[in-house]
Write an enzyme that holds these catalytic residues in place. Structure first.
Site, PDB file in Angstrom:
ATOM      1  N   LYS A 160       0.885  -1.181   0.000  1.00  0.00           N
ATOM      2  CA  LYS A 160       0.000   0.000   0.000  1.00  0.00           C
ATOM      3  C   LYS A 160       0.910   1.215   0.000  1.00  0.00           C
ATOM      4  CE  LYS A 160      -2.525   1.793   3.617  1.00  0.00           C
ATOM      5  NZ  LYS A 160      -3.735   2.049   4.437  1.00  0.00           N
ATOM      6  N   ARG A 219     -10.886  -1.799   6.795  1.00  0.00           N
ATOM      7  CA  ARG A 219      -9.992  -2.814   7.386  1.00  0.00           C
ATOM      8  C   ARG A 219      -9.606  -2.435   8.821  1.00  0.00           C
ATOM      9  NH1 ARG A 219      -5.177  -0.053   8.953  1.00  0.00           N
ATOM     10  NH2 ARG A 219      -3.522  -0.229   7.415  1.00  0.00           N
ATOM     11  N   GLN A 278     -12.812   8.093  10.796  1.00  0.00           N
ATOM     12  CA  GLN A 278     -12.800   6.650  11.065  1.00  0.00           C
ATOM     13  C   GLN A 278     -13.877   6.200  12.053  1.00  0.00           C
ATOM     14  OE1 GLN A 278     -10.579   4.642   9.495  1.00  0.00           O
ATOM     15  NE2 GLN A 278      -9.438   6.351   8.590  1.00  0.00           N
ATOM     16  N   ASN A 286     -15.271  13.522  22.796  1.00  0.00           N
ATOM     17  CA  ASN A 286     -14.308  13.972  21.793  1.00  0.00           C
ATOM     18  C   ASN A 286     -13.746  15.320  22.210  1.00  0.00           C
ATOM     19  OD1 ASN A 286     -13.028  13.363  19.225  1.00  0.00           O
ATOM     20  ND2 ASN A 286     -14.054  15.198  18.465  1.00  0.00           N
ATOM     21  N   SER A 295      -6.230  11.409  16.978  1.00  0.00           N
ATOM     22  CA  SER A 295      -4.851  11.733  16.581  1.00  0.00           C
ATOM     23  C   SER A 295      -4.083  12.289  17.769  1.00  0.00           C
ATOM     24  CB  SER A 295      -4.859  12.790  15.475  1.00  0.00           C
ATOM     25  OG  SER A 295      -5.856  12.537  14.545  1.00  0.00           O
ATOM     26  N   THR A 350      -3.364   5.248  17.592  1.00  0.00           N
ATOM     27  CA  THR A 350      -1.917   5.419  17.699  1.00  0.00           C
ATOM     28  C   THR A 350      -1.195   4.515  16.703  1.00  0.00           C
ATOM     29  OG1 THR A 350      -2.101   6.082  19.991  1.00  0.00           O
ATOM     30  CG2 THR A 350       0.036   5.274  19.288  1.00  0.00           C
ATOM     31  N   ASP A 351      -0.631   5.165  15.668  1.00  0.00           N
ATOM     32  CA  ASP A 351       0.034   4.410  14.610  1.00  0.00           C
ATOM     33  C   ASP A 351       1.370   5.039  14.227  1.00  0.00           C
ATOM     34  OD1 ASP A 351      -0.987   6.685  13.495  1.00  0.00           O
ATOM     35  OD2 ASP A 351      -2.147   5.705  11.933  1.00  0.00           O
ATOM     36  N   LYS A 399       2.547   9.308  19.277  1.00  0.00           N
ATOM     37  CA  LYS A 399       1.097   9.387  19.517  1.00  0.00           C
ATOM     38  C   LYS A 399       0.739   8.586  20.766  1.00  0.00           C
ATOM     39  CE  LYS A 399      -1.050   9.978  14.963  1.00  0.00           C
ATOM     40  NZ  LYS A 399      -1.842   9.245  13.962  1.00  0.00           N
ATOM     41  N   GLY A 414      -4.280  -1.700  17.986  1.00  0.00           N
ATOM     42  CA  GLY A 414      -4.401  -1.848  16.525  1.00  0.00           C
ATOM     43  C   GLY A 414      -3.523  -0.832  15.823  1.00  0.00           C
TER      44      GLY A 414
HETATM   45  P1  NAD Z   1      -9.787  12.697  11.651  1.00  0.00           P
HETATM   46  O1  NAD Z   1      -8.807  13.787  11.343  1.00  0.00           O
HETATM   47  O2  NAD Z   1     -11.016  12.587  10.839  1.00  0.00           O
HETATM   48  O3  NAD Z   1     -10.250  12.817  13.204  1.00  0.00           O
HETATM   49  C1  NAD Z   1      -9.291  13.047  14.221  1.00  0.00           C
HETATM   50  C2  NAD Z   1      -9.870  12.716  15.573  1.00  0.00           C
HETATM   51  O4  NAD Z   1      -8.856  12.950  16.570  1.00  0.00           O
HETATM   52  C3  NAD Z   1     -11.045  13.589  15.966  1.00  0.00           C
HETATM   53  O5  NAD Z   1     -11.859  12.862  16.864  1.00  0.00           O
HETATM   54  C4  NAD Z   1     -10.358  14.757  16.688  1.00  0.00           C
HETATM   55  O6  NAD Z   1     -11.229  15.440  17.567  1.00  0.00           O
HETATM   56  C5  NAD Z   1      -9.303  13.992  17.454  1.00  0.00           C
HETATM   57  N1  NAD Z   1      -8.130  14.790  17.793  1.00  0.00           N
HETATM   58  C6  NAD Z   1      -7.385  15.575  16.970  1.00  0.00           C
HETATM   59  N2  NAD Z   1      -6.353  16.102  17.638  1.00  0.00           N
HETATM   60  C7  NAD Z   1      -6.447  15.644  18.916  1.00  0.00           C
HETATM   61  C8  NAD Z   1      -5.670  15.838  20.090  1.00  0.00           C
HETATM   62  N3  NAD Z   1      -4.595  16.595  20.081  1.00  0.00           N
HETATM   63  N4  NAD Z   1      -6.068  15.201  21.225  1.00  0.00           N
HETATM   64  C9  NAD Z   1      -7.183  14.398  21.223  1.00  0.00           C
HETATM   65  N5  NAD Z   1      -7.948  14.193  20.151  1.00  0.00           N
HETATM   66  C10 NAD Z   1      -7.578  14.805  19.015  1.00  0.00           C
HETATM   67  O7  NAD Z   1      -8.946  11.343  11.634  1.00  0.00           O
HETATM   68  P2  NAD Z   1      -9.436   9.852  11.385  1.00  0.00           P
HETATM   69  O8  NAD Z   1      -9.318   9.554   9.934  1.00  0.00           O
HETATM   70  O9  NAD Z   1     -10.717   9.603  12.083  1.00  0.00           O
HETATM   71  O10 NAD Z   1      -8.242   9.037  12.094  1.00  0.00           O
HETATM   72  C11 NAD Z   1      -8.118   9.063  13.502  1.00  0.00           C
HETATM   73  C12 NAD Z   1      -6.780   8.472  13.876  1.00  0.00           C
HETATM   74  O11 NAD Z   1      -6.718   7.097  13.484  1.00  0.00           O
HETATM   75  C13 NAD Z   1      -5.572   9.142  13.213  1.00  0.00           C
HETATM   76  O12 NAD Z   1      -4.594   9.332  14.212  1.00  0.00           O
HETATM   77  C14 NAD Z   1      -5.108   8.135  12.192  1.00  0.00           C
HETATM   78  O13 NAD Z   1      -3.717   8.224  11.936  1.00  0.00           O
HETATM   79  C15 NAD Z   1      -5.469   6.840  12.886  1.00  0.00           C
HETATM   80  N6  NAD Z   1      -5.630   5.680  11.997  1.00  0.00           N
HETATM   81  C16 NAD Z   1      -5.156   4.488  12.434  1.00  0.00           C
HETATM   82  C17 NAD Z   1      -5.288   3.355  11.647  1.00  0.00           C
HETATM   83  C18 NAD Z   1      -4.795   2.028  12.142  1.00  0.00           C
HETATM   84  O14 NAD Z   1      -4.754   1.073  11.367  1.00  0.00           O
HETATM   85  N7  NAD Z   1      -4.473   1.895  13.398  1.00  0.00           N
HETATM   86  C19 NAD Z   1      -5.912   3.459  10.390  1.00  0.00           C
HETATM   87  C20 NAD Z   1      -6.428   4.676   9.987  1.00  0.00           C
HETATM   88  C21 NAD Z   1      -6.288   5.798  10.810  1.00  0.00           C
END
Ligand code: NAD
Length: 321
Positions: free
Chosen positions: A67, A110, A138, A159, A199, A221-222, A226, A292
């Site tokens: 990917k 996924r 997400q 949130n 995030s 957390t990825d 984070k 995850g």
């Molecule tokens: P998004 O930008 O749509 O939403 C971000 C979320 O994090 C919101 O709820 C926002 O309020 C919150 N947020 C932002 N800054 C913050 C902070 N400083 N403290 C607390 N909360 C905060 O993002 P998304 O697409 O929903 O993705 C969310 C997270 O999931 C990202 O960190 C992304 O990298 C991670 N992610 C992980 C995987 C995985 O496989 N583990 C896959 C996709 C995304």
């Protein structure tokens, strides 16, 4: 080579078949039949973007590929999603390109399937309250997939940015579940299953806030630095992950490992539970935590599913390279 669009992926990859693919690839990883290769992630010095590759080989299912993509923060202003990715699959016997598959929808489905697998195998069977920490893109995918795993009676959520909470309320309504925004104290005290998908770079949920018996799926957390939950909470839980190496370095467990509160050996691949090699939850008061981190093999598993389903439905374009 097959070309499968984002729109086709949305048609052919469902929560149900994504769940089966992700559960299967976690099992193959834990059995040593599939492995992820080192991740590349670079700031490219253009458009403030982070760009990288996640790749791997699932020998059991004959899936090889990568990917490629990352994060372009300026995309939203252009009417595009900030996270962009594309999956490329190759024939493992010849190296010839097999498919190019849109990866944006697949990433969300996924990731939701991964936490759903953890809920199915680790949450208490009598879980009734689903807690959502995070309300971004997400979160809706996460809630829908989790709701299929237990007979939840209600959803509660918190949130950092309250203006985003309507997404949780709307998703819960779509699922026919009541939703209530709550404090972090109430989230930890009332939820039987908690999904964290933010995030954040600082712990949000603390050890003292989470009741015995809770299952946490920590999905946000990825990356190094984070953090969504207190390292003490991680140390108090029975720990599971998609991949131990990533969990200890870029996942939620990285902080507890760095502080010496836990060792890598304390973290079990969830695939070992799927394979029946680990009992999973052993008592009702145990806190279980799934870290995850997101591995390339998850992307390849759902992309292979999309390519096959699109081909047999006549929805994939075919090109010669
Ligand atoms: P998004 O930008 O749509 O939403 C971000 C979320 O994090 C919101 O709820 C926002 O309020 C919150 N947020 C932002 N800054 C913050 C902070 N400083 N403290 C607390 N909360 C905060 O993002 P998304 O697409 O929903 O993705 C969310 C997270 O999931 C990202 O960190 C992304 O990298 C991670 N992610 C992980 C995987 C995985 O496989 N583990 C896959 C996709 C995304």
């Amino acid at each position: 080579m097959l070309v499968v669009s984002e729109e086709t992926c949305r048609k052919v990859v469902t929560r149900e078949n994504a769940f089966t693919a992700i559960e299967g690839v976690f099992a193959a990883m834990a059995a040593g039949e599939a492995c992820n290769f080192p991740v590349i992630r670079e700031a490219i010095g253009n458009a403030d973007a982070l760009y990288g590759f996640k790749s791997g080989f699932d020998r059991k299912n004959g899936v090889l590929g990568l990917k490629s993509g990352g994060y372009w923060p300026g995309n939203e202003k252009r009417g595009l999603t900030n996270h962009q990715s594309t999956v490329f699959l190759f024939d493992p016997d010849t190296g010839r390109p097999h498919a190019m598959v849109g990866g944006n929808y697949l990433t969300a489905i996924r990731t939701a399937a991964a936490s759903a697998v953890s809920i199915r195998h680790l949450a208490r069977k009598d879980a009734k309250v689903l807690g959502m920490l995070g309300a971004g893109f997400q979160s809706a995918f996460q809630m829908r997939a989790a709701a299929e795993q237990r007979d939840f009676e209600r959803v509660i959520g918190w949130n950092l940015h309250p203006e985003m909470l309507p997404r949780l309320a709307e998703t819960a309504a779509e699922l026919g579940l009541p939703f209530e925004p709550v404090s972090l104290d109430r989230l930890g005290a009332e939820a039987d299953v908690i999904i964290t998908i933010t995030s954040s770079f600082e712990p949000i949920l603390m050890r003292g806030q989470v009741k015995p018996g809770t299952h946490l799926a920590c999905m946000g957390t990825d990356t190094k630095g984070k953090q969504e939950v207190d390292a003490e909470l991680v140390a108090a839980a029975t720990l599971f992950t998609d991949e131990v190496a990533q969990s200890a370095s870029i996942g939620e467990c990285q902080h507890a490992v760095a502080q010496g509160l836990i060792d890598k050996a304390d973290i079990t691949p969830v695939g070992a539970v799927v394979n029946g090699k680990h009992p999973g939850r052993t008592h009702d008061d145990e806190i279980t935590l799934f870290d995850g981190t997101g591995v390339g093999l998850q992307d390849l598993a759902v992309a292979a599913l999309a390519a096959e389903a699109a081909r047999s439905a006549g929805l994939a374009a075919e090109i010669d390279l």
